[in-house]
Write a protein that holds these residues in place. Structure first.
Motif, short mmCIF file in Angstrom:
data_model
loop_
_atom_site.label_atom_id
_atom_site.label_comp_id
_atom_site.label_asym_id
_atom_site.label_seq_id
_atom_site.Cartn_x
_atom_site.Cartn_y
_atom_site.Cartn_z
N ARG A 1 -4.05 8.09 3.24
CA ARG A 1 -3.30 7.64 4.54
C ARG A 1 -3.68 6.08 4.88
O ARG A 1 -4.69 5.89 4.31
N ASP A 2 -2.87 5.76 5.65
CA ASP A 2 -3.33 4.34 6.11
C ASP A 2 -4.45 4.14 7.28
O ASP A 2 -3.87 4.05 8.52
N SER A 3 -5.67 4.47 6.94
CA SER A 3 -6.68 4.39 7.75
C SER A 3 -6.90 3.06 8.32
O SER A 3 -7.31 3.02 9.63
N ASP B 1 -11.92 -1.87 0.55
CA ASP B 1 -11.10 -1.96 1.39
C ASP B 1 -10.50 -3.48 1.21
O ASP B 1 -10.75 -4.18 0.36
N GLU C 1 0.92 -1.15 0.14
CA GLU C 1 -0.17 0.02 0.04
C GLU C 1 0.89 1.43 -0.14
O GLU C 1 0.50 2.35 -0.52
N ARG D 1 0.52 4.07 -2.97
CA ARG D 1 0.45 5.52 -2.62
C ARG D 1 1.76 6.57 -2.95
O ARG D 1 1.66 7.65 -3.60
N GLN E 1 -6.13 11.51 -7.93
CA GLN E 1 -6.23 11.81 -6.57
C GLN E 1 -7.59 12.77 -6.41
O GLN E 1 -7.41 13.84 -7.03
N ARG F 1 -12.27 3.33 -5.54
CA ARG F 1 -10.98 3.82 -4.74
C ARG F 1 -9.85 2.71 -4.79
O ARG F 1 -10.10 1.49 -4.35
N ASN G 1 -9.81 12.97 -0.56
CA ASN G 1 -10.43 11.76 -0.36
C ASN G 1 -9.78 10.59 -0.77
O ASN G 1 -10.00 9.27 -0.34
N GLY G 2 -8.50 10.39 -1.45
CA GLY G 2 -7.98 9.28 -1.66
C GLY G 2 -7.56 9.46 -3.25
O GLY G 2 -7.72 10.21 -4.02
N GLY H 1 -6.57 4.97 0.16
CA GLY H 1 -6.71 6.42 0.93
C GLY H 1 -5.41 6.88 0.77
O GLY H 1 -4.47 6.53 0.39
N LEU I 1 -16.03 2.35 -2.47
CA LEU I 1 -14.98 2.35 -1.83
C LEU I 1 -14.66 0.92 -1.27
O LEU I 1 -15.15 0.11 -0.42
#
Length: 557
Positions: free
Chosen positions: A548-550, A474, A328, A332, A520, A543, A524-525, A546, A472
């Motif tokens: 950041r690494d939420s 995940d 990930e 990014r 981007q 998506r 929001n990602g 993100g 979205l």
């Protein structure tokens, strides 16, 4: 550390020594997938390694399909694998190759082993063969058919070829050593009966070579100098060499093993991935939640990110589990450098600028990317009515909240400063509209009165935007080791791995976004247009990841 300054791994050292000592004059590698499923992230390491070593040492790399089991193979998988290798940025040497290209030669070499007294037709049933094979601590027992004469074996093998026996009735086995400590040398099956058509050879054959028999000989035919496999093939290496030593092959490749790629929160068994597809847990092999390369591509992962990830984790002989967070990070890092910027409001809240003239429209300018100068500026229509994110407005908030608050100011990204003055609510008491004023003297600068806004939020015009759906995605599994210790991996499927948002509003330029190109969405990602769903009037955006690494933040709460 750059790849140029990284210490050489053990395979690079082996190849350098082989070239220096004259054991090989040219490096020839191969990537030999079985076309019984789609390639996944684990295959990416092998692809990058085999093609990368060939490139580094001025050699070549073959793409050869190990198509010895027609029961599980399909042309769909062949085409998908070719697309994936090309997408990763590699070009194979010459035409695509198939083990089935060598079926005639392999059959002749099987006859050679029979004539040399090193192979025999065995009529043990599969269950009987397992019993005779012995265990890891006890030797096997010779088959009662092991001492058949050469003439009888030749005749029986011919009958096998002609379809005169039923599936499972007999097999051709190499005659090696039923007491060998390495169980792979206990008279392994080299031909079995499968009465089914083959996707390359049609109905020509009803007997097919085993992987162990076909693999090394295919390498020898192609002049492979370094046959690079994952560690699970280490125990098969003595058998690989036995066949090459006992057959009149044109070359003698050498097999080397490296540790496969294991990722947490991920399953990379093709059988289990197929189960996810067949049982409807995902929307096909290319579902963006899948660790397949086609799934990653559809999700918007750039191939450079996967190549960089494979470079980062390195090549060793020690098995380990890599944190998916490393992958990930690479995604990014690559997208931050390359992805064009855009704005999309995922959960819209209407904003009306009471002092902005009705019917007026401005076209504001925003950079296509903060660093890349090859991307043109974006044109953003600005009108009296806008959309912002619901979460970007509160009637009351503490000082830590840096967005729009009733009676306070905030800057619209690449536009003006606005101030919230009143709200409109529906019968349920929900806020459906915010009435604001706009300071038209604040474009590109702080307000003239010197009061700074609390923050910056994104927006789109309510009159000129793109209606879209946003998906979205995940992680597919909520357990870091979903198939470890005898667990049923299906119990670890993450129920929140997909959230579909309807009625999203994207800036007008995204109407022409191409499938697979990541953007981007500011704040929001990273997202890309889906290649399967949506329409010209209403695109679907996936998506990718993100900003950041939420996930780590959630797990550490």
């Amino acid at each position: 550390m750059t790849s140029e300054s990284k210490p050489a791994h053990f395979l690079q050292n082996i190849i350098r020594e082989d070239l220096a000592e004259g054991r090989v004059s040219q490096v020839v590698t191969r990537f030999p997938p079985e076309p019984n499923g789609y390639l996944h992230i684990g295959h990416a390491k092998s692809i990058c390694l085999n093609f990368g070593l060939a490139q580094e040492f001025g050699g070549s790399c073959n793409l050869r399909f190990d198509d010895t089991n027609p029961a599980k193979e399909e042309e769909e998988y062949v085409e998908a694998i070719k697309r994936d290798v090309s997408w990763l940025g590699y070009q194979w040497n010459g035409e695509v190759k198939y083990t089935s290209d060598y079926f005639d030669q392999l059959y002749e070499w099987a006859l050679h082993l029979i004539r040399e007294g090193k192979a025999y037709v065995c009529h043990l049933t599969p269950e009987e063969a397992r019993q005779y094979r012995g265990t890891l601590t006890e030797p096997g027992t010779n088959s009662p058919y092991r001492d058949r004469s050469v003439e009888e074996n030749l005749a029986l093998f011919e009958q096998m070829k002609n379809g005169e026996f039923a599936e499972g009735e007999c097999s051709l086995r190499a005659k090696i050593d039923m007491a060998a400590p390495n169980i792979n040398l206990r008279d392994p099956v080299i031909y079995r009966i499968k009465k089914m058509a083959h996707h390359q050879t049609g109905d020509k054959w009803c007997i097919y070579p085993s992987y162990d028999f076909a693999h090394g000989q295919s390498d020898a035919i192609e002049g492979i100098s370094h046959s690079i496999c994952t560690l699970e093939f280490e125990d098969h290496k003595p058998l690989y060499d036995w066949f090459l030593d006992n057959l009149p092959v044109p070359s003698h490749p050498r097999q080397y093993e490296f540790a496969r790629l294991n990722l947490n929160y991920t399953v990379v068994s093709k059988r289990k991935l197929k189960q996810l597809v067949d049982e409807g847990y995902v929307d096909g092999w290319d579902d963006p939640r899948m660790p397949t390369l086609s799934g990653q591509r559809r999700r918007g992962v750039p191939p450079a990110a996967i190549r960089n990830f494979c470079e980062m984790i390195g090549v060793t002989r020690s098995d380990s589990v890599v944190d998916v967070g490393m992958l990930e990070y690479c995604i990014r890092d690559e997208l931050d450098k390359t992805a064009p910027r855009a704005m999309c409001v995922l959960e819209p809240l209407k904003v009306t600028l009471r002092n902005y003239p009705e019917g007026r429209e401005e076209v504001l300018s925003a950079p296509g990317h903060p660093v890349r100068d090859d991307l043109p500026a974006r044109e953003l229509p600005f009108t009296r009515t806008l959309y912002i994110e619901k979460e970007d407005f509160r009637e009351e908030a503490n000082k830590k909240y840096k967005r729009l608050v009733l009676g306070k100011k905030v800057r619209l990204r690449n536009a003006y400063v606005i101030q919230a003055e009143e709200v409109v609510k529906n019968e349920a008491g929900e806020i459906v509209e915010v009435i604001c004023s706009v300071d038209l003297d604040t474009l590109g600068k702080d307000p003239a009165d010197g009061v700074k806004p609390k923050g910056v939020i994104h927006w789109v015009s309510a009159d000129k935007h793109v209606e879209c759906e946003v998906r979205l995605y995940d992680r597919l599994f909520s357990d870091p080791n979903p198939d470890a210790g005898g667990k049923n991996f299906l119990d670890s499927v993450n129920p929140d791995s997909l959230k579909v948002l309807e009625g999203c509003k994207a800036e007008i330029g995204l109407a022409t976004a191409a499938a697979g190109i990541s953007y981007q969405f500011e704040r929001n990602g990273y997202f890309c247009r889906d290649s399967e769903y949506g329409s010209a009037e209403k695109p679907v955006f996936n998506r990718t990841i993100g900003l950041r690494d939420s996930w780590a933040k959630e797990q550490n709460k």
